[in-house]
Design an enzyme around this catalytic site. Sequence first.
Site, PDB file in Angstrom:
ATOM      1  N   LYS A  52       0.841  -1.209   0.000  1.00 58.35           N
ATOM      2  CA  LYS A  52       0.000   0.000   0.000  1.00 58.35           C
ATOM      3  C   LYS A  52       0.870   1.251   0.000  1.00 58.35           C
ATOM      4  O   LYS A  52       0.613   2.210  -0.730  1.00 58.35           O
ATOM      5  CB  LYS A  52      -0.936  -0.004   1.223  1.00 58.35           C
ATOM      6  N   GLN A  96      -4.750  -1.610   9.795  1.00 56.69           N
ATOM      7  CA  GLN A  96      -4.613  -2.908   9.124  1.00 56.69           C
ATOM      8  C   GLN A  96      -5.188  -4.029   9.996  1.00 56.69           C
ATOM      9  O   GLN A  96      -4.841  -4.151  11.171  1.00 56.69           O
ATOM     10  CB  GLN A  96      -3.121  -3.160   8.827  1.00 56.69           C
ATOM     11  N   ASP A 119     -10.869   2.598   4.057  1.00 55.45           N
ATOM     12  CA  ASP A 119     -11.153   1.168   3.930  1.00 55.45           C
ATOM     13  C   ASP A 119     -12.660   0.919   3.838  1.00 55.45           C
ATOM     14  O   ASP A 119     -13.094  -0.201   3.590  1.00 55.45           O
ATOM     15  CB  ASP A 119     -10.606   0.398   5.151  1.00 55.45           C
TER      16      ASP A 119
END
Length: 299
Positions: A52, A96, A119
Amino acid sequence: MNLLDGKKIAADIRAELREEVETLKAQGKRVPKLAVVIVGNNPASETYVNNKIKACAEVGIEAARIAYDESISEQTLLNEVTKLNNDPTIDGFIVQLPLPEHINESAILSAIDYRKDVDGLTPENVGRTVQGLPSLVSATPRGIRELLARYDIQTEGKHVVVIGRSNIVGKPIAMLLMQRPYLSLPGMSASSLGDATVTICHSKTRNLADICRTADIIIVAAGSPKLLTADMVRDGVVVIDVGINRVDDITSPRGYRLVGDVDFESVAPKAAFITPVPGGVGPMTIASLLQNTLQAYHS
Ligand code: NDP
């Protein structure tokens, strides 16, 4: 059979985003910034986070990596989330997953300001997506939708079978594809996507094979290698394989290789379009995260 080349489409998207960021710079504006919070040292998470951050660098988005030890308390992590929510230099951030067991994942996700939730996992964003309001959509479903759109695969009136009902893939992709197109979300191409008849399947579904045989489009996100086999699909089907599974492979230097949830060799000859693994949905997920970061920057 045509491959749905996620690697190529993701590269196209990154090029478009790079141009957008260059324009912002040329106009003397601040560049977008993403923060990634990682807890512990799960090797898979490390790889995802590194990818990422690398992708951000490629398009000119600034990225900050915030790492915490596995033993971090839930409260300290919540404090970090609050700090990032209030930091005007951060456009979006992700925590994460998975988190260590002693931390309540849902409490952490719920604390994220939905406008920075790139997200797309906060209850606000999920609810807004369901209602067709402007929202940040979870990256993998957004990537799948984009992939279909860029290959001009229409979904109106089609029967889409989704295998998997997780919050990050199954539920949101089902929701996106059943929406009325006029409720399409900003920043997404091809507003003609939507209007599908969607069936969601899971481990308790009976007659999975029969249901799949009636599908025009099958999206598999189960985490089970070779779950979808040739006898379960009809000719001309479109297959999106979200699964990422490690299987032992002594011929590989790593001792394993990555496979999806689809028995590619047998299904591909029957499919009109199919995603490979790797190189299908995976690269699209990261490209969508970057798109979400730009969307958060502009909102
Ligand atoms: P989850 O484990 O959260 O969900 C899996 C879903 O599949 C569950 O709903 C489960 O049913 C269902 N399922 C499992 N086995 C079967 C079966 N034999 N028949 C029917 N349904 C089944 O997984 P995720 O959604 O998080 O991820 C799915 C896969 O996609 C994983 O391999 C993951 O690594 C991959 N992934 C890939 C991404 C990418 O970028 N390419 C991004 C995210 C995930 P039940 O609810 O009944 O347990």
